[in-house]
Design an enzyme around this catalytic site. Structure first.
Site, PDB file in Angstrom:
ATOM      1  N   ASP A 288       0.810  -1.230   0.000  1.00 36.43           N
ATOM      2  CA  ASP A 288       0.000   0.000   0.000  1.00 36.43           C
ATOM      3  C   ASP A 288       0.840   1.275   0.000  1.00 36.43           C
ATOM      4  O   ASP A 288       0.449   2.300   0.550  1.00 36.43           O
ATOM      5  CB  ASP A 288      -0.964   0.022   1.206  1.00 36.43           C
TER       6      ASP A 288
ATOM      7  N   LYS B  99       1.799   2.219  -5.074  1.00 33.34           N
ATOM      8  CA  LYS B  99       2.354   1.684  -6.332  1.00 33.34           C
ATOM      9  C   LYS B  99       1.420   1.961  -7.503  1.00 33.34           C
ATOM     10  O   LYS B  99       1.862   2.329  -8.590  1.00 33.34           O
ATOM     11  CB  LYS B  99       2.581   0.157  -6.193  1.00 33.34           C
TER      12      LYS B  99
ATOM     13  N   GLY C  86      -4.397  -4.337  -3.834  1.00 39.57           N
ATOM     14  CA  GLY C  86      -5.396  -3.297  -4.089  1.00 39.57           C
ATOM     15  C   GLY C  86      -4.635  -2.061  -4.477  1.00 39.57           C
ATOM     16  O   GLY C  86      -3.969  -1.444  -3.646  1.00 39.57           O
ATOM     17  N   HIS C  87      -4.648  -1.731  -5.745  1.00 45.09           N
ATOM     18  CA  HIS C  87      -3.867  -0.597  -6.255  1.00 45.09           C
ATOM     19  C   HIS C  87      -4.840   0.494  -6.692  1.00 45.09           C
ATOM     20  O   HIS C  87      -5.627   0.307  -7.620  1.00 45.09           O
ATOM     21  CB  HIS C  87      -2.973  -1.049  -7.423  1.00 45.09           C
TER      22      HIS C  87
ATOM     23  N   GLN D 157       2.090  -5.972  -3.200  1.00 39.26           N
ATOM     24  CA  GLN D 157       2.545  -6.047  -1.803  1.00 39.26           C
ATOM     25  C   GLN D 157       3.861  -5.263  -1.646  1.00 39.26           C
ATOM     26  O   GLN D 157       4.080  -4.310  -2.375  1.00 39.26           O
ATOM     27  CB  GLN D 157       2.710  -7.520  -1.341  1.00 39.26           C
TER      28      GLN D 157
HETATM   29  P1  GDP Z   1      -0.723   0.339  -3.540  1.00 38.38           P
HETATM   30  O1  GDP Z   1      -1.297  -0.935  -3.060  1.00 38.38           O
HETATM   31  O2  GDP Z   1       0.748   0.430  -3.281  1.00 38.38           O
HETATM   32  O3  GDP Z   1      -1.077   0.665  -4.955  1.00 38.38           O
HETATM   33  O4  GDP Z   1      -1.383   1.480  -2.626  1.00 38.38           O
HETATM   34  P2  GDP Z   1      -2.944   1.621  -2.278  1.00 38.38           P
HETATM   35  O5  GDP Z   1      -3.643   2.142  -3.472  1.00 38.38           O
HETATM   36  O6  GDP Z   1      -3.458   0.401  -1.641  1.00 38.38           O
HETATM   37  O7  GDP Z   1      -2.882   2.695  -1.111  1.00 38.38           O
HETATM   38  C1  GDP Z   1      -2.361   3.958  -1.298  1.00 38.38           C
HETATM   39  C2  GDP Z   1      -3.466   4.985  -0.986  1.00 38.38           C
HETATM   40  O8  GDP Z   1      -2.887   6.268  -0.901  1.00 38.38           O
HETATM   41  C3  GDP Z   1      -4.516   5.096  -2.090  1.00 38.38           C
HETATM   42  O9  GDP Z   1      -5.729   5.429  -1.504  1.00 38.38           O
HETATM   43  C4  GDP Z   1      -3.995   6.218  -2.964  1.00 38.38           C
HETATM   44  O10 GDP Z   1      -5.030   6.902  -3.669  1.00 38.38           O
HETATM   45  C5  GDP Z   1      -3.394   7.127  -1.922  1.00 38.38           C
HETATM   46  N1  GDP Z   1      -2.224   7.900  -2.366  1.00 38.38           N
HETATM   47  C6  GDP Z   1      -1.233   7.550  -3.224  1.00 38.38           C
HETATM   48  N2  GDP Z   1      -0.280   8.503  -3.266  1.00 38.38           N
HETATM   49  C7  GDP Z   1      -0.681   9.469  -2.414  1.00 38.38           C
HETATM   50  C8  GDP Z   1      -0.108  10.707  -1.987  1.00 38.38           C
HETATM   51  O11 GDP Z   1       0.984  11.097  -2.379  1.00 38.38           O
HETATM   52  N3  GDP Z   1      -0.807  11.442  -1.058  1.00 38.38           N
HETATM   53  C9  GDP Z   1      -2.005  11.021  -0.561  1.00 38.38           C
HETATM   54  N4  GDP Z   1      -2.608  11.794   0.335  1.00 38.38           N
HETATM   55  N5  GDP Z   1      -2.573   9.864  -0.941  1.00 38.38           N
HETATM   56  C10 GDP Z   1      -1.911   9.094  -1.836  1.00 38.38           C
HETATM   57  P1  IMO Z   2      -0.855  -4.178  -2.232  1.00 41.05           P
HETATM   58  O1  IMO Z   2      -0.406  -4.712  -3.562  1.00 41.05           O
HETATM   59  C1  IMO Z   2      -0.968  -4.597   2.105  1.00 41.05           C
HETATM   60  C2  IMO Z   2      -1.042  -8.672   3.690  1.00 41.05           C
HETATM   61  C3  IMO Z   2      -2.298  -9.126   4.396  1.00 41.05           C
HETATM   62  C4  IMO Z   2      -1.705 -10.109   5.394  1.00 41.05           C
HETATM   63  C5  IMO Z   2      -0.573 -10.761   4.612  1.00 41.05           C
HETATM   64  C6  IMO Z   2      -0.944 -12.076   3.968  1.00 41.05           C
HETATM   65  O2  IMO Z   2      -2.146  -3.459  -2.275  1.00 41.05           O
HETATM   66  O3  IMO Z   2       0.246  -3.409  -1.589  1.00 41.05           O
HETATM   67  P2  IMO Z   2      -2.468 -12.772   1.904  1.00 41.05           P
HETATM   68  O4  IMO Z   2      -3.920 -12.516   1.632  1.00 41.05           O
HETATM   69  O5  IMO Z   2      -1.559 -12.193   0.882  1.00 41.05           O
HETATM   70  O6  IMO Z   2      -2.175 -14.190   2.199  1.00 41.05           O
HETATM   71  O7  IMO Z   2      -2.187 -11.977   3.289  1.00 41.05           O
HETATM   72  O8  IMO Z   2      -0.233  -9.834   3.597  1.00 41.05           O
HETATM   73  N1  IMO Z   2      -1.249  -8.165   2.320  1.00 41.05           N
HETATM   74  C7  IMO Z   2      -1.183  -6.871   1.993  1.00 41.05           C
HETATM   75  N2  IMO Z   2      -1.001  -5.772   2.757  1.00 41.05           N
HETATM   76  N3  IMO Z   2      -1.064  -4.462   0.767  1.00 41.05           N
HETATM   77  C8  IMO Z   2      -1.207  -5.562  -0.020  1.00 41.05           C
HETATM   78  O9  IMO Z   2      -1.167  -5.500  -1.362  1.00 41.05           O
HETATM   79  C9  IMO Z   2      -1.324  -6.829   0.594  1.00 41.05           C
HETATM   80  N4  IMO Z   2      -1.499  -8.083   0.122  1.00 41.05           N
HETATM   81  C10 IMO Z   2      -1.436  -8.877   1.195  1.00 41.05           C
HETATM   82  O10 IMO Z   2      -2.952  -8.063   5.028  1.00 41.05           O
HETATM   83  O11 IMO Z   2      -1.130  -9.410   6.469  1.00 41.05           O
HETATM   84 MG    MG Z   3      -2.824  -1.602  -1.825  1.00 38.85          MG
END
Ligand code: GDP
Ligand code: IMO
Ligand code: MG
Length: 427
Positions: free
Chosen positions: A13, A16, A40-41, A225
């Site tokens: 998270d 990415k 979850g991107h 991840q």
């Molecule tokens: P990922 O799994 O690495 O793609 O990240 P996620 O999408 O799960 O979580 C990142 C969260 O932060 C999302 O809700 C994005 O919309 C938000 N986000 C990404 N970059 C920024 C930033 O620079 N500032 C803020 N405030 N939010 C951001």
């Molecule tokens: P993105 O790509 C954050 C965590 C789960 C749990 C552990 C194992 O959005 O960064 P799993 O379902 O993979 O067997 O769970 O890994 N986990 C993540 N945490 N971002 C993710 O993906 C994750 N994918 C798995 O919360 O702790």
């Molecule tokens: Mg994510």
């Protein structure tokens, strides 16, 4: 840039999706190589927000080819649901711009059922998985009882292999977990319908990518991840079941490792983690709540509240070194605005020993004390800043200090969720 690995350098998270969407404007291929719909991107474009789980974050740019390679565990229900959801929102998707590997493993319903039951069985020792069947599917891959996409598309093979797999899983479900077994015939019927819909997307993605490289195309590998969740190098057993950094690319794609030219890490200006497991710089006080609230730290896949803490320089340096990092993107710097002082973890202490390098042994990481350095904060809202020179001096100082701490320069700073909210750092 011809080939670039983008990976998460913390516990996932890191933002990415946002960064990859932004960079995808200038590349030909965007490739997922590990993980599954546990990812979850989030991509924000103007007033539209997209949550991508299996589909690469280049899908919003017409003309790019998005590849889900052999190392990904594919849940057909999740995949097709995502495709349909994007098409409804006007995104063009077909077998030309979205390609699935015939060798990728399939996540079936029984994998998701067993994921949930195994977590219940573990009780206090649970991982806090996303419940997407990831662990059980990769376990079957390693035990050679899994089905690949090609098996799913072949009715005879599917019947034979799914029959064998389900017989074993049903015994586990019934006898160990005392839960309801799955019916083979209804599973076969359900998955054969799904197979027909998958068919137009399926190809030999390894061959496709090697040819693309020979043709001089640019290729971006999208990690899911983060390195600290890597099955080998992360905080085992509190990890996911795949190799999450640049090292996962060759096995997960069939793309030779020596062809991956550059590697760029993504890390937040602070840290978060979702699920169980050690998190040395975690803040369980009001400051942690503040970071979660301002950073909107809720999981994109499960909606769970994330845990938050200060930037952990020890873990980040380790992640950058493991994945091989030329430069990195610092995301969510805007979230730190308004804090008088900001702490940054620079070393761990355990049993009288000080560690500047990440200790490989988990029990030690579980109860380390973090040594912090205090950096001055800034009050200005920086979410509309687009030029380095317009960032407050202390924000610039923070970015530079973290670059020095982890031994890799920050190339870009993200200051908001939107595609456009990015600042290029001076070299
Ligand atoms: P990922 O799994 O690495 O793609 O990240 P996620 O999408 O799960 O979580 C990142 C969260 O932060 C999302 O809700 C994005 O919309 C938000 N986000 C990404 N970059 C920024 C930033 O620079 N500032 C803020 N405030 N939010 C951001
Ligand atoms: P993105 O790509 C954050 C965590 C789960 C749990 C552990 C194992 O959005 O960064 P799993 O379902 O993979 O067997 O769970 O890994 N986990 C993540 N945490 N971002 C993710 O993906 C994750 N994918 C798995 O919360 O702790
Ligand atoms: Mg994510």
């Amino acid at each position: 840039m011809a080939t670039l690995s983008i990976f998460g350098a913390q516990w996932g998270d890191e933002g990415k999706g946002k960064v990859i969407d932004r960079l995808a404007a200038d590349v030909d291929y965007i490739v997922r190589y590990q993980g599954g719909a546990n990812a979850g991107h989030t991509v924000v474009v103007g007033d539209k927000t997209y949550a991508l789980h299996l589909i690469p974050s280049g899908i919003l740019h017409p003309g790019r080819i998005n590849v889900i390679a052999n190392g990904v565990a594919i849940d057909p229900i999740s995949f097709l649901g995502e495709v349909d959801g994007l098409i409804v929102r006007g995104v063009q998707i077909n077998g030309d711009n979205l390609v699935l590997s015939s060798n990728a493993h399939v996540i079936f319903e029984h994998h998701k059922v067993v994921d949930g039951l195994a977590e219940r069985w573990k009780g206090e020792g649970r991982i806090g998985t996303t419940g997407r069947g990831i662990g059980p599917a990769y376990a079957d891959k390693a035990s050679r009882t899994g089905l690949r996409i090609a098996d799913l598309l072949d009715p005879e093979r599917c019947k034979e292999r799914l029959g064998a797999a389900l017989a074993e899983k049903n015994a586990l479900i019934k006898r160990v977990h005392e839960a309801e077994p799955l019916d083979l015939d209804s599973q076969l019927e359900k998955y054969s319908t799904l197979a027909d819909r998958l068919r137009p997307f399926v190809a030999d993605t390894g061959k496709l990518l090697r040819q693309a490289y020979r043709d001089g195309k640019s290729i971006l590998f999208e990690g899911a991840q983060g390195v600290m969740l890597d099955i080998d190098h992360g905080t085992y057993p509190f990890v996911t079941s795949s190799n999450t950094g640049t090292g996962g690319i060759p096995a997960g794609t069939g793309f030779p490792p020596v062809w991956v030219e550059k590697s760029m890490g993504i890390a937040k200006a602070y840290c978060t983690r979702v699920g169980e497991g050690p998190f040395p710089s975690e803040l369980t006080d009001e400051m942690g709540d503040h970071l979660c609230k301002v950073g909107r730290e809720f999981g994109t896949t499960t909606g769970r509240a994330r845990r938050a803490g200060w930037f952990d320089g020890v873990a980040a340096r380790y992640a950058f070194e493991l994945a091989g990092t030329n430069s990195w993107v610092m995301t969510k710097l805007d979230v730190l605005s308004g804090l008088g002082e900001i702490q940054v973890g620079v070393a761990y202490k355990h049993d009288g020993v000080r560690y500047e390098e990440y200790p490989a042994h988990l029990p030690c990481v579980e109860d380390v004390e973090v040594e912090y350095r205090t950096l001055p904060g800034w009050n200005e809202d920086i979410s509309d800043v687009r030029e380095w020179d317009d960032l407050p001096a202390n924000a610039q100082g923070y970015v530079r200090a973290l670059g020095d701490l982890v031994g890799a320069p920050v190339a870009l700073v993200s200051v908001g969720p939107d595609r456009a909210a990015m600042v290029t750092c001076p070299k």
